[in-house]
Enzyme design. Structure first.
Site, PDB file in Angstrom:
ATOM      1  N   ASP A  10       0.831  -1.259   0.031  1.00 42.12           N
ATOM      2  CA  ASP A  10      -0.109  -0.019  -0.158  1.00 42.12           C
ATOM      3  C   ASP A  10       0.913   1.177   0.020  1.00 42.12           C
ATOM      4  O   ASP A  10       1.400   1.507   0.990  1.00 42.12           O
ATOM      5  CB  ASP A  10      -0.907  -0.037   1.162  1.00 42.12           C
ATOM      6  CG  ASP A  10      -1.796   1.077   1.209  1.00 42.12           C
ATOM      7  OD1 ASP A  10      -1.549   2.074   0.562  1.00 42.12           O
ATOM      8  OD2 ASP A  10      -2.755   1.145   2.135  1.00 42.12           O
ATOM      9  N   ASP A 110      -3.261   2.446  -5.684  1.00 43.54           N
ATOM     10  CA  ASP A 110      -2.251   2.210  -4.730  1.00 43.54           C
ATOM     11  C   ASP A 110      -1.943   1.230  -3.950  1.00 43.54           C
ATOM     12  O   ASP A 110      -1.483   1.329  -2.824  1.00 43.54           O
ATOM     13  CB  ASP A 110      -1.920   3.653  -3.997  1.00 43.54           C
ATOM     14  CG  ASP A 110      -2.692   3.566  -2.534  1.00 43.54           C
ATOM     15  OD1 ASP A 110      -4.039   3.058  -2.689  1.00 43.54           O
ATOM     16  OD2 ASP A 110      -2.349   4.173  -1.409  1.00 43.54           O
ATOM     17  N   GLU A 111      -2.970  -0.009  -4.391  1.00 41.21           N
ATOM     18  CA  GLU A 111      -2.818  -1.195  -3.298  1.00 41.21           C
ATOM     19  C   GLU A 111      -2.804  -2.368  -4.395  1.00 41.21           C
ATOM     20  O   GLU A 111      -3.479  -2.235  -5.331  1.00 41.21           O
ATOM     21  CB  GLU A 111      -4.021  -1.057  -2.468  1.00 41.21           C
ATOM     22  CG  GLU A 111      -3.871  -0.549  -1.154  1.00 41.21           C
ATOM     23  CD  GLU A 111      -5.228  -0.855  -0.420  1.00 41.21           C
ATOM     24  OE1 GLU A 111      -5.581  -2.146  -0.298  1.00 41.21           O
ATOM     25  OE2 GLU A 111      -5.935   0.120  -0.354  1.00 41.21           O
TER      26      GLU A 111
END
Ligand code: TTP
Ligand code: CA
Length: 365
Positions: A10, A110-111
């Site tokens: 993350d 973003d993960e």
């Protein structure tokens, strides 16, 4: 089944970190990235901020004027969201991740989950060095830092990752999972929202440990079969969901041209509702469900954009498509000053009846 080693990566304060990357001289100042609605110079909301700004109480979702007030007297720098740039950075990192994992499941900009079982030969000891290596590689090649959670499944990896940020590395071995989860509040589990949390509290369940011990049959009576079993398993750190490449989902989409160029939400939604009917027809024909809803936009200057939302649980109904399309367009129009010419609707499909197929066509073709 062999013990899996699953990672969740993350990216730290992602949009703000991207801005730091291209403006290194402001790294030591509070940085806020916001969506400006355009009504007045100040109106809009905070997308995210760096950890320096967070110390002053700035939070995602907060009105920008409030963030400005909290940062008064500092050298805070404000940016307007630039999704295209953040997507590019994200893509570069995801490509690097691919070199390190047997399968990669990107869940948002973003993960991503990485299944690294083979690479570390099922060893959580090796996973630490391996995770460190991935972090260093991305830092060297792209310049972005992120947190990693490692566990025997996605559920534990995610909660491990959340427990130490930024630049965290948290490893929970299979034998540690229950003790790790037990003291945490139940809302740390995906699918436990405010309402469920209140209901559980009335039942004397506050922590994941309380939930793990609770009679499964009783949970089924209160929350229904699917949720009851899910809560029971999740609290006991049981999660067999594989790390699935997003590309393996097949998509159903429709695209159409508006009668006139516009920025008007309701006008656009009339069109997308028509398109949704077609998507829904294909969906029911295939008896498929979906977990990702996307919009596609061609602006008057012929630039094109897409936006997606991943649902917490897969769905089959038309209303869920329409509701998410509305939400995506509301957000999109608030960020984009250009008039819209063509619009598209897409759902990514997971079919129960047929084996998964590779994506048949590129986006909206
Ligand atoms: P998060 O991962 O929730 O937050 P973050 O990356 O900014 O910070 P951290 O992980 O270090 O806690 O969200 C990822 C990106 O999504 C974030 O950079 C900006 C965007 N975002 C919004 O636009 N609005 C929001 O309300 C949230 C929570 C995130
Ligand atoms: Ca993040």
């Amino acid at each position: 089944m062999q013990t899996r080693v699953v990672m969740l990566a993350d990216f730290d304060y992602f949009f703000a970190q991207c801005e730091e990357l291209r403006n290194p001289d402001i790294k030591d100042k509070p940085i806020v990235v916001g969506v400006y609605s355009g009504r007045t110079e100040e109106s809009g909301a905070v997308s995210t901020s760096n950890y320096i700004a967070r110390k002053y109480g700035v939070k995602s979702g907060m009105p920008l004027f409030l963030a400005k007030r909290k940062l008064e007297g500092t050298e805070a720098v404000f940016f307007k969201v630039d999704h295209e740039y953040y997507d590019q950075i994200s893509d570069r990192i995801m490509q690097i991740f691919r070199n390190y994992a047997t399968s990669l499941e990107q869940v948002s900009v973003d993960e991503a989950y990485l299944d690294v079982t083979e690479q570390v030969e099922g060893s959580f000891e090796k996973a630490r060095d391996y995770a460190q290596k991935i972090k260093e590689d991305v830092k060297a090649q792209v310049g972005i830092s992120f947190s990693i959670g490692v566990g025997p499944n996605k559920l534990v990896a995610k909660i491990a990752c959340d427990s130490q940020k930024p630049d965290g590395l948290t490893i929970i071995k299979p034998e540690e999972t229950k003790a790790f989860l037990a003291p945490l509040e139940v809302d740390r589990l995906l699918g436990v929202g405010k309402k469920t949390m209140v209901r559980m509290e009335q039942m004397g369940i506050k922590t994941i440990g309380d939930l793990a011990k609770y009679d499964c049959q009783m949970l089924i009576e209160v929350f229904g079969k699917a949720s009851g079993i899910y809560f029971h398993n999740a609290a006991n750190a049981v999660d067999n969901e594989p790390v699935v490449e997003q590309g393996e989902a097949e998509s159903i989409s429709r695209i159409g041209t508006l009668k006139q160029d516009t920025c008007d939400l309701e006008f656009i939604l009339q069109k997308t509702n028509e398109l949704t009917e077609g998507v829904y027809r294909d969906l029911t024909n295939r008896a498929a469900s979906f977990k990702l809803v996307s919009i596609y936009v061609v602006n008057v200057d012929l630039s094109s954009k897409s936006r997606s939302v991943t649902l917490e649980q897969s769905a089959k109904d038309k209303e869920t498509i329409k509701r998410n399309i509305r939400m995506l367009f509301e957000k999109f129009l608030a960020e984009s000053p250009l008039q819209v010419r063509r619009v598209g609707v897409r759902v990514s499909v997971f079919s129960k009846e047929e084996p998964r197929q590779k994506q048949l066509s590129s986006f909206f073709l």
